[in-house]
Design a protein around this motif. Structure first.
Motif, PDB file in Angstrom:
ATOM      1  N   GLY A 113      10.608   1.988   9.626  1.00  0.00           N
ATOM      2  CA  GLY A 113       9.790   2.792   8.736  1.00  0.00           C
ATOM      3  C   GLY A 113      10.370   4.167   8.483  1.00  0.00           C
ATOM      4  N   THR A 114      10.870   4.809   9.540  1.00  0.00           N
ATOM      5  CA  THR A 114      11.306   6.203   9.433  1.00  0.00           C
ATOM      6  C   THR A 114      12.673   6.335   8.779  1.00  0.00           C
ATOM      7  OG1 THR A 114      10.108   6.609  11.495  1.00  0.00           O
ATOM      8  CG2 THR A 114      11.594   8.337  10.728  1.00  0.00           C
ATOM      9  N   PHE A 115      13.667   5.677   9.361  1.00  0.00           N
ATOM     10  CA  PHE A 115      15.039   5.846   8.901  1.00  0.00           C
ATOM     11  C   PHE A 115      15.247   5.260   7.506  1.00  0.00           C
ATOM     12  CE2 PHE A 115      19.573   4.446   8.869  1.00  0.00           C
ATOM     13  CZ  PHE A 115      20.146   5.714   8.911  1.00  0.00           C
TER      14      PHE A 115
ATOM     15  N   LEU B 135       0.795  -1.226   0.000  1.00  0.00           N
ATOM     16  CA  LEU B 135       0.000   0.000   0.000  1.00  0.00           C
ATOM     17  C   LEU B 135       0.831   1.282   0.000  1.00  0.00           C
ATOM     18  CD1 LEU B 135      -2.685  -1.086   2.640  1.00  0.00           C
ATOM     19  CD2 LEU B 135      -3.029  -0.886   0.173  1.00  0.00           C
ATOM     20  N   ILE B 136       2.117   1.207   0.398  1.00  0.00           N
ATOM     21  CA  ILE B 136       2.929   2.423   0.555  1.00  0.00           C
ATOM     22  C   ILE B 136       2.994   3.273  -0.712  1.00  0.00           C
ATOM     23  CG2 ILE B 136       5.336   3.185   0.750  1.00  0.00           C
ATOM     24  CD1 ILE B 136       5.623   1.426   3.188  1.00  0.00           C
TER      25      ILE B 136
ATOM     26  N   VAL C 101       5.442   8.446   5.146  1.00  0.00           N
ATOM     27  CA  VAL C 101       4.504   7.328   5.006  1.00  0.00           C
ATOM     28  C   VAL C 101       5.088   6.066   5.634  1.00  0.00           C
ATOM     29  CG1 VAL C 101       3.285   5.855   3.360  1.00  0.00           C
ATOM     30  CG2 VAL C 101       3.431   8.319   2.956  1.00  0.00           C
ATOM     31  N   GLY C 102       6.385   5.865   5.458  1.00  0.00           N
ATOM     32  CA  GLY C 102       7.024   4.710   6.088  1.00  0.00           C
ATOM     33  C   GLY C 102       6.920   4.776   7.602  1.00  0.00           C
TER      34      GLY C 102
ATOM     35  N   TRP D 225      12.850  -4.776   5.738  1.00  0.00           N
ATOM     36  CA  TRP D 225      12.688  -5.722   4.626  1.00  0.00           C
ATOM     37  C   TRP D 225      11.210  -5.936   4.305  1.00  0.00           C
ATOM     38  CZ3 TRP D 225      10.862 -10.975   5.046  1.00  0.00           C
ATOM     39  CH2 TRP D 225      11.005 -11.718   3.873  1.00  0.00           C
ATOM     40  N   MET D 226      10.388  -6.095   5.333  1.00  0.00           N
ATOM     41  CA  MET D 226       8.956  -6.312   5.108  1.00  0.00           C
ATOM     42  C   MET D 226       8.309  -5.119   4.410  1.00  0.00           C
ATOM     43  SD  MET D 226       7.593  -8.046   8.620  1.00  0.00           S
ATOM     44  CE  MET D 226       8.198  -9.629   9.205  1.00  0.00           C
ATOM     45  N   LEU D 227       8.643  -3.913   4.861  1.00  0.00           N
ATOM     46  CA  LEU D 227       7.995  -2.714   4.341  1.00  0.00           C
ATOM     47  C   LEU D 227       8.431  -2.358   2.931  1.00  0.00           C
ATOM     48  CD1 LEU D 227       8.058  -0.387   7.493  1.00  0.00           C
ATOM     49  CD2 LEU D 227       6.031  -1.345   6.411  1.00  0.00           C
ATOM     50  N   PHE D 228       9.707  -2.603   2.602  1.00  0.00           N
ATOM     51  CA  PHE D 228      10.246  -2.045   1.363  1.00  0.00           C
ATOM     52  C   PHE D 228      10.698  -3.083   0.345  1.00  0.00           C
ATOM     53  CE2 PHE D 228      10.825   1.297   4.578  1.00  0.00           C
ATOM     54  CZ  PHE D 228      10.154   2.341   3.946  1.00  0.00           C
ATOM     55  N   LEU D 229      10.432  -4.363   0.588  1.00  0.00           N
ATOM     56  CA  LEU D 229      10.804  -5.381  -0.398  1.00  0.00           C
ATOM     57  C   LEU D 229      10.054  -5.175  -1.719  1.00  0.00           C
ATOM     58  CD1 LEU D 229      12.218  -8.020  -1.227  1.00  0.00           C
ATOM     59  CD2 LEU D 229      10.284  -9.264  -0.214  1.00  0.00           C
ATOM     60  N   VAL D 230       8.746  -4.999  -1.647  1.00  0.00           N
ATOM     61  CA  VAL D 230       7.947  -4.823  -2.870  1.00  0.00           C
ATOM     62  C   VAL D 230       8.259  -3.490  -3.556  1.00  0.00           C
ATOM     63  CG1 VAL D 230       5.603  -4.638  -3.800  1.00  0.00           C
ATOM     64  CG2 VAL D 230       6.129  -6.382  -2.080  1.00  0.00           C
TER      65      VAL D 230
END
Length: 468
Positions: free
Chosen positions: A426-428, A35-36, A50-51, A302-307
């Motif tokens: 998420g932030t960094f 969704l990001i 957003v992260g 890894w979970m948030l930004f892999l896709v």
């Protein structure tokens, strides 16, 4: 005997509940990976912001662990846990109706608080049912994290295409409501009730003492009223005097009850504070805190930004989302191998360290190629590693804590530091991308951070071995 069997079998119900909760928790984090990009465009914001807000549910699930632990009692544990599930589902579903960053952040903060209210009671009750085999039972329950990372990203991708942004959030909120069902299975272990009964006896004795004191006060007041009546002989004035004394006696009674309640509350808070501070009497566990932060950071990044990383390499979103599933498959295999090692009595740290080295290598080699097959191989080994490493916190709470009275707050503190790591994830990481505009560079930096974590873990393993 029947009661012992009931406790034994209900322990597996708790394992199943934590499995489903893990599916929801990690599934929410991985779903935001899908969704990001849409949220950045819809909210007219950047990846760092957003992260950060998307990391709130996972962050606060663990960050609020010590606070939730402080307010848990034998009588309100299930109520708090189920209320958290309802709060989480409602807050995530509400995100569908807002287009403001602040409003969505508030909703996701509440969702994280709700998840924490459910997570900590289930986690602690699992330790009560499996005090000797907690690491094994917890590792089995952590299959849920693997399953959630496999299934929910695909569900969100299909929901986003079929129902749009609003529908995807409503479906995700519906999934989150199931955490309340997990919470409903919480049941106190009867063998653990001794201390609770002792506390109840103390409270009952306290109430009896207060009651006796109040009775004596009332009797004294009435006696004084009667004496006054005999001396004065004025019935009208004596009636006023009697009423005044009774009012004063009632006031004294209320003040004593209030004082007793305040003293009990103060004693409870003092005991909780004392328990949380006691964890610092475990120097090896305190030294291991950076491991818990960095492991959580790299895993959630890894979970948030892999896709999004895969999409930046030119691979369509509908194809990139399957890397999460491949990582989940790797996680299932890795966790199964790890459980086999545990059942054979293999030292857990002798598994964590080589697996961590493999994971580090996949991040440092991220620049090699953008070919989808290579990305799939990297995702497989990263999932294989991360879903073994997520048991590190439980292992440290058992192996690096040498006084059993500190175990409860060790779990709460481990959850807190895990939340700190998820916050930075998420932030960094989003901030790094905003600066570099390259997820490849970001993933290489993650590899360097992970390498430091593995080195620190090796030192802690040596210290634990010498201490024992």
């Amino acid at each position: 005997m029947a009661e012992a069997n009931s406790i034994f079998y209900w322990g597996y119900v708790i394992v199943l509940s934590k499995f489903i909760f893990g599916c929801i928790d990690t599934g929410i984090a991985k779903s935001f990976g899908v969704l990001i990009p849409t949220m950045v465009e819809r909210l007219d914001s950047d990846y760092a912001t957003v992260g950060f807000i998307c990391s709130m549910p996972s962050t606060l699930t663990y960050l609020l662990g010590p606070l939730v632990k402080m307010f848990l009692t034998d009588t309100n544990t299930r109520v708090i846990a189920m209320s958290g599930g309802v709060l989480c589902g409602t807050s995530i579903a509400a995100c569908a109706f807002f287009t403001n960053v602040v409003a969505i952040e508030i909703c996701l903060v509440l969702a994280g608080a709700g998840l924490s209210m459910t997570y900590m009671p289930i986690h602690l009750i699992l330790n009560d049912y499996f005090p000797e085999k907690f690491v094994l039972a917890n590792t089995v329950a952590l299959y849920g994290y693997t399953a959630g990372s496999m299934l929910l990203p695909i569900l969100m991708e299909k929901s986003l295409q079929a129902y749009g942004y609003h529908g995807a959030f409503l479906i995700l909120g519906g999934v989150a409501y199931h955490s309340a069902v997990c919470a409903s299975t919480i049941r106190k272990v009867s063998t653990k009730s001794t201390s609770g009964e002792g506390q109840d006896d103390i409270e009952q004795n306290g109430r009896k003492c207060v009651s006796r004191r109040n009775t004596l006060t009332e009797d004294t007041s009435l006696h004084g009223c009667k004496e006054g009546k005999d001396e004065d002989g004025d019935e009208e004035n004596q009636g006023v005097s009697d009423q005044t004394r009774l009012i004063r006696a009632d006031s004294i009674k209320k003040q004593e009850l209030s004082s007793t309640s305040q003293s009990r509350c103060t004693a409870t808070l003092f005991q909780a504070f004392k328990g949380s501070c006691g964890i610092w009497k475990e120097p090896i566990f305190a030294f291991s805190i950076p491991i818990q932060i960095l492991q959580s950071y790299t895993c959630y990044a890894w979970m948030l930004f892999l896709v999004p990383h895969t999409e930046q390499l030119g691979i369509p979103s509908s194809t990139a989302v399957y890397l999460s599933t491949i990582g989940g498959i790797g996680g299932i295999i890795g966790r199964t191998v790890f459980i086999v090692f545990l059942s054979k009595g293999v030292n857990t740290f002798s598994v964590y360290i080589p697996v961590g080295c493999v994971c580090t290598a996949t991040f440092l080699l991220d620049f090699v190629s953008s070919d989808y097959r290579l990305r799939a191989a990297f995702a497989f080994f990263q999932g294989f590693s991360f879903f073994i490493e997520d048991a590190i916190g439980g292992s440290l709470c058992k192996d690096a804590v040498f006084d059993d009275t500190h175990s409860g707050m060790a779990f709460a503190n481990a959850a807190f530091w895990c939340g700190v790591g998820a916050t930075f994830a998420g932030t960094f990481t989003g901030y790094l991308f905003d600066i570099t505009q390259s997820f490849t560079k970001v993933f290489i930096i993650l590899g360097l951070i992970h390498a430091f974590m593995v080195g620190h873990l090796s030192i802690v393993a040596i210290l634990i071995k010498r201490k024992r």
